[in-house]
Each structure stands twice: as C-alpha cells, then as structure tokens.
Design a protein around this motif. Structure first.
Motif, mmCIF file in Angstrom:
data_model
loop_
_atom_site.group_PDB
_atom_site.id
_atom_site.type_symbol
_atom_site.label_atom_id
_atom_site.label_comp_id
_atom_site.label_asym_id
_atom_site.label_seq_id
_atom_site.Cartn_x
_atom_site.Cartn_y
_atom_site.Cartn_z
ATOM 1 N N PHE A 58 -61.151 -14.362 -11.850
ATOM 2 C CA PHE A 58 -60.229 -13.707 -12.785
ATOM 3 C C PHE A 58 -59.120 -14.660 -13.226
ATOM 4 C CE2 PHE A 58 -56.213 -11.480 -13.440
ATOM 5 C CZ PHE A 58 -56.563 -10.536 -14.400
ATOM 6 N N SER A 59 -58.463 -15.306 -12.256
ATOM 7 C CA SER A 59 -57.345 -16.185 -12.592
ATOM 8 C C SER A 59 -57.806 -17.448 -13.313
ATOM 9 C CB SER A 59 -56.566 -16.552 -11.324
ATOM 10 O OG SER A 59 -57.436 -17.027 -10.319
ATOM 11 N N LEU A 60 -58.975 -17.982 -12.938
ATOM 12 C CA LEU A 60 -59.511 -19.153 -13.650
ATOM 13 C C LEU A 60 -59.923 -18.802 -15.067
ATOM 14 C CD1 LEU A 60 -61.663 -21.176 -11.097
ATOM 15 C CD2 LEU A 60 -59.690 -21.979 -12.390
ATOM 16 N N ALA A 61 -60.407 -17.569 -15.267
ATOM 17 C CA ALA A 61 -60.774 -17.135 -16.612
ATOM 18 C C ALA A 61 -59.559 -17.040 -17.527
ATOM 19 C CB ALA A 61 -61.483 -15.786 -16.552
ATOM 20 N N LEU A 62 -58.378 -16.914 -16.951
ATOM 21 C CA LEU A 62 -57.151 -16.928 -17.745
ATOM 22 C C LEU A 62 -56.584 -18.334 -17.891
ATOM 23 C CD1 LEU A 62 -55.282 -13.797 -16.323
ATOM 24 C CD2 LEU A 62 -56.483 -13.976 -18.498
ATOM 25 N N ALA A 63 -56.559 -19.093 -16.788
ATOM 26 C CA ALA A 63 -55.889 -20.395 -16.793
ATOM 27 C C ALA A 63 -56.698 -21.462 -17.517
ATOM 28 C CB ALA A 63 -55.603 -20.840 -15.358
ATOM 29 N N LEU A 64 -58.013 -21.498 -17.293
ATOM 30 C CA LEU A 64 -58.830 -22.579 -17.849
ATOM 31 C C LEU A 64 -58.898 -22.565 -19.377
ATOM 32 C CD1 LEU A 64 -60.446 -25.001 -16.898
ATOM 33 C CD2 LEU A 64 -62.482 -23.554 -16.809
ATOM 34 N N PRO A 65 -59.146 -21.429 -20.037
ATOM 35 C CA PRO A 65 -59.145 -21.459 -21.509
ATOM 36 C C PRO A 65 -57.798 -21.824 -22.112
ATOM 37 C CG PRO A 65 -60.260 -19.497 -20.701
ATOM 38 C CD PRO A 65 -59.588 -20.122 -19.529
ATOM 39 N N ILE A 66 -56.707 -21.350 -21.487
ATOM 40 C CA ILE A 66 -55.376 -21.692 -22.005
ATOM 41 C C ILE A 66 -55.131 -23.192 -21.897
ATOM 42 C CG2 ILE A 66 -52.898 -21.397 -21.577
ATOM 43 C CD1 ILE A 66 -53.484 -18.546 -20.725
ATOM 44 N N TRP A 67 -55.456 -23.771 -20.749
ATOM 45 C CA TRP A 67 -55.245 -25.207 -20.555
ATOM 46 C C TRP A 67 -56.143 -26.028 -21.484
ATOM 47 C CZ3 TRP A 67 -58.655 -28.945 -18.612
ATOM 48 C CH2 TRP A 67 -58.078 -30.185 -18.310
ATOM 49 N N LEU A 68 -57.400 -25.632 -21.617
ATOM 50 C CA LEU A 68 -58.316 -26.360 -22.501
ATOM 51 C C LEU A 68 -57.847 -26.289 -23.952
ATOM 52 C CD1 LEU A 68 -61.904 -25.519 -21.175
ATOM 53 C CD2 LEU A 68 -60.790 -27.750 -21.238
ATOM 54 N N ASN A 111 -52.611 -33.495 -14.368
ATOM 55 C CA ASN A 111 -52.895 -32.698 -15.564
ATOM 56 C C ASN A 111 -54.218 -31.960 -15.439
ATOM 57 O OD1 ASN A 111 -52.641 -31.634 -18.091
ATOM 58 N ND2 ASN A 111 -52.919 -33.553 -19.187
ATOM 59 N N ILE A 112 -55.203 -32.594 -14.816
ATOM 60 C CA ILE A 112 -56.527 -31.985 -14.689
ATOM 61 C C ILE A 112 -56.506 -30.796 -13.724
ATOM 62 C CG2 ILE A 112 -58.872 -32.405 -13.844
ATOM 63 C CD1 ILE A 112 -58.658 -35.230 -14.946
ATOM 64 N N ILE A 113 -55.706 -30.887 -12.665
ATOM 65 C CA ILE A 113 -55.705 -29.820 -11.655
ATOM 66 C C ILE A 113 -54.766 -28.672 -12.012
ATOM 67 C CG2 ILE A 113 -56.273 -31.473 -9.828
ATOM 68 C CD1 ILE A 113 -53.351 -31.313 -8.937
ATOM 69 N N ARG A 114 -54.141 -28.721 -13.185
ATOM 70 C CA ARG A 114 -53.211 -27.651 -13.555
ATOM 71 C C ARG A 114 -53.853 -26.270 -13.599
ATOM 72 N NH1 ARG A 114 -49.324 -30.285 -18.273
ATOM 73 N NH2 ARG A 114 -47.905 -31.372 -16.840
ATOM 74 N N PRO A 115 -55.010 -26.092 -14.246
ATOM 75 C CA PRO A 115 -55.601 -24.739 -14.224
ATOM 76 C C PRO A 115 -55.975 -24.280 -12.824
ATOM 77 C CG PRO A 115 -57.135 -26.335 -15.164
ATOM 78 C CD PRO A 115 -55.815 -27.026 -15.051
ATOM 79 N N GLY A 116 -56.389 -25.216 -11.968
ATOM 80 C CA GLY A 116 -56.704 -24.844 -10.594
ATOM 81 C C GLY A 116 -55.481 -24.395 -9.819
ATOM 82 N N THR A 117 -54.368 -25.090 -10.001
ATOM 83 C CA THR A 117 -53.146 -24.692 -9.297
ATOM 84 C C THR A 117 -52.621 -23.351 -9.798
ATOM 85 O OG1 THR A 117 -51.851 -26.022 -10.866
ATOM 86 C CG2 THR A 117 -52.477 -27.057 -8.781
ATOM 87 N N LEU A 118 -52.732 -23.107 -11.102
ATOM 88 C CA LEU A 118 -52.332 -21.805 -11.634
ATOM 89 C C LEU A 118 -53.167 -20.684 -11.034
ATOM 90 C CD1 LEU A 118 -51.697 -22.343 -15.471
ATOM 91 C CD2 LEU A 118 -50.047 -21.594 -13.769
ATOM 92 N N ALA A 119 -54.482 -20.902 -10.985
ATOM 93 C CA ALA A 119 -55.371 -19.864 -10.487
ATOM 94 C C ALA A 119 -55.196 -19.635 -8.987
ATOM 95 C CB ALA A 119 -56.823 -20.242 -10.800
#
Length: 219
Positions: free
Chosen positions: A97-107, A146-154
């Motif tokens: 759920f959290s990756l589905a929000l963080a990853l598209p925003i970061w990309l 920068n690459i690990i930002r969506p992972g840390t958010l999730a």
C-alpha cells in the motif's frame, strides 16, 4: 481465532477482496449533511485544509500543486485512523500500500526533473561547498539516498502502523492474566489508543510533507 500475533495484518484472514476495500471506507464516514449544511466539522476541515495549503505552498511555490499533497494527507490519515477500529483491516500497515503511493510520486518527480530541469538535478548531486576530492563520493552518496527515498517513505509509514497495532494487541492479550490490574490495563490501552490517533495524523503529515519536499527539488 488468530493463529499468531501477525494474523491481523494478513489480508486473507477473512476475505481478501473485502479487506482491501477498507481503504475507501473513509468516504462512508463523512455524512451527506456535511456537504449540504455548514457545520463545525466543515469549518474544522476547511481550517485544516487552509493550514496545509499554506505550509505546502511555501515549499512548492505553486498554489495548484498543493491539492495533490492535501489529498494524499487525507487518504493516508483516513486509512491510519480506520485501522484503529476493531475488525477493520489496516491497509497502511502493508508495504504494498505505502509503496504504491510513494513509488509513483517519486518516479513522477524524477522523470519530470531530469527531462525539464536536468541542470538542477545534477546540482543536487553535489552539495554546495563540497571539496573537489570528495565530489565523486558525494555523487554516489546522494544518488543512493535519492534512490532509497520511496523505500524510506513506505517503510516509515508501515513500520509505525505495525508497531502501534502490535503493542495494542499485546496489551489486549494480557488482559485475562492480569485479574487484579484490569483497570490499569484499560487505562493504559486508552492512553495508547490516543497516542495511536496522534501517530496516525503525524505519519500522514510526514508522508505528505516529505513528498512536498521532494517535489520542490525538481523545480
């Protein structure tokens, strides 16, 4: 009967399809009269929206883009808050759920930044005042961060939700063992529940404000 402590986080414990629908139950909580007659709930919601708009506008420097982050805040907040109710599946405690929000925003930010403002993106890889001998190392460090930002958010969102729910479950399971300290246990559960309500709002605010900060770097 749950087989283990983590069974309440299993989407297939009851019904797989119905569990994930809980992400949209926040819409049902808002009564129809909220949209028709001005009331205290509408005034409180308007003040909260204006406060978030002012904070996000300072970071993004654009009035139109704040609506995305305000909607993101409300969506995560409703999911976190609904997860505190009994027999409601906590979707925000899952990385999917959290990756589905963080990853598209970061990309989206990365693609937009590298296409339209690549000089600024290169400038962010080397902090100001870095000695020339350390520049290659700083580029590697900034790229990895920068690459690990969506992972840390999730992970931040999911870990905080899991920790609070596990603590509530552990204290609830010790109730039958504490025959003479039930009142103390109930009082502790109430305080912890209030803390979890605060954490639900704080984590949604942190997710939204960090997404706003990441978007400000590509402008």
């Amino acid at each position: 009967m749950m087989s283990n402590l983590f069974s309440n986080f299993d989407p297939s414990t009851i019904f797989f399809s119905l569990n994930w629908i809980s992400s949209y139950l926040g819409i049902l909580i808002i009564p129809m009269i909220y949209w028709l007659i001005p009331n205290r709930l509408m005034i409180l919601n308007s003040k909260l929206c204006m406060t978030l708009h002012k904070e996000f506008k300072i970071l993004t420097k654009k009035n139109s883009s704040t609506l995305i982050f305000i909607s993101l805040f409300y969506f995560i907040f409703f999911n976190n808050l609904l997860g505190l109710f009994p027999y409601i599946f906590t979707s925000s405690s899952h990385l999917i759920f959290s990756l589905a929000l963080a990853l598209p925003i970061w990309l989206t930010f990365m693609i937009f930044g590298w296409i339209n403002n690549n000089q600024m993106m290169f400038a962010h890889l080397v902090p100001q005042g870095t000695p020339p001998i350390l520049m290659p190392f700083m580029v590697c460090i900034e790229t990895i961060s920068n690459i690990i930002r969506p992972g840390t958010l999730a992970v931040r969102l999911s870990a905080n939700m899991i920790a609070g729910h596990l603590l509530l479950t552990l204290l609830g399971n010790t109730g039958p063992m504490l025959k003479f300290m039930v009142l103390i246990l109930i009082f502790t559960q109430i305080l912890l529940f209030i803390l979890e309500m605060a954490v639900a709002m704080i984590q949604s605010y942190v997710f939204a404000i960090l997404s706003t900060l990441y978007s400000s770097e590509v402008n």
